[in-house]
Design an enzyme around this catalytic site. Sequence first.
Site: not given
Length: 206
Positions: A34, A39, A83, A85, A110, A131
Site C-alpha cells: 500500500y 489512499h 488499517y 477502516n 485522500d 471509511n
Amino acid sequence: MKSFFKNLFSKDKDDIDPMKKFLVAGLGNIGNEYANTRHNIGFKILDFFAEREAFSFETNKLGATATYKFKGRTFILLKPSTYMNLSGKAVKYWMTKEKIAPENLLVITDDINLPFGTIRLKTKGSDGGHNGLKDIQQQLGTTVYNRFRFGVGADFSKGKQVDYVLGEWSDEENGKMKERLERSVELIKSFGTAGVNNTMNTFNNT
C-alpha cells in the site's frame, strides 16, 4: 462528545499546555503493497515531513508515532496501524493519551473529489464515503474536527473507485509530488502556529 472529553484536561503540573499540543493523524494502510497508493497519502505526507525535518517514527500502540516541536508547539504525528477502516480507534486512543484538545486534531486524508495535488483544510463535514473518516466520526461522536484533504483526482470508470484509490501514483503525479508534499508540510506547521482559519485562507486550493 462531552463524556469522551470530560476528563481530557485533568493535567499534571508538568504537562505541556494542551492548547499548544496537536495530534496530526495521516491516514493509510500498513504494508509495503500500500506504500505508494493514493489512499496512503496521509502516511506519505508524514513520512516526507519526518525526512525533511530529520525525526523518526517509532512503533507504538495502534500506530507509529513521532514528536516534532516547532515555535513552542508540540506536534504528535500518528500513522495508525489499524488499517483505514478502523482509523478512529487509533485517533481516539492517542487523543486521550496525549490529552489533545478536539480543535487541535488534524486528520490527513485522500479525496477523489479534488483534482490531483489540490489541498483543502476544513473544520467539519461529512465522511464523504471515506471509511477512515467514517470511523473517526463514529469513535469521536462528532463531524466537527479538522481534516486536511489532499486531492487524488477521479480518473476512473464506474465501479473502479477502489482499484483507483488503492492504485499507485502515475509517473506524471510522481513528478509533481515533491512540491505538493512540501506545501503539505507547511500547511501542518501553519495549522499549529497560525491557527486553522489563517491556514485555510493561505493554503486552500493552492
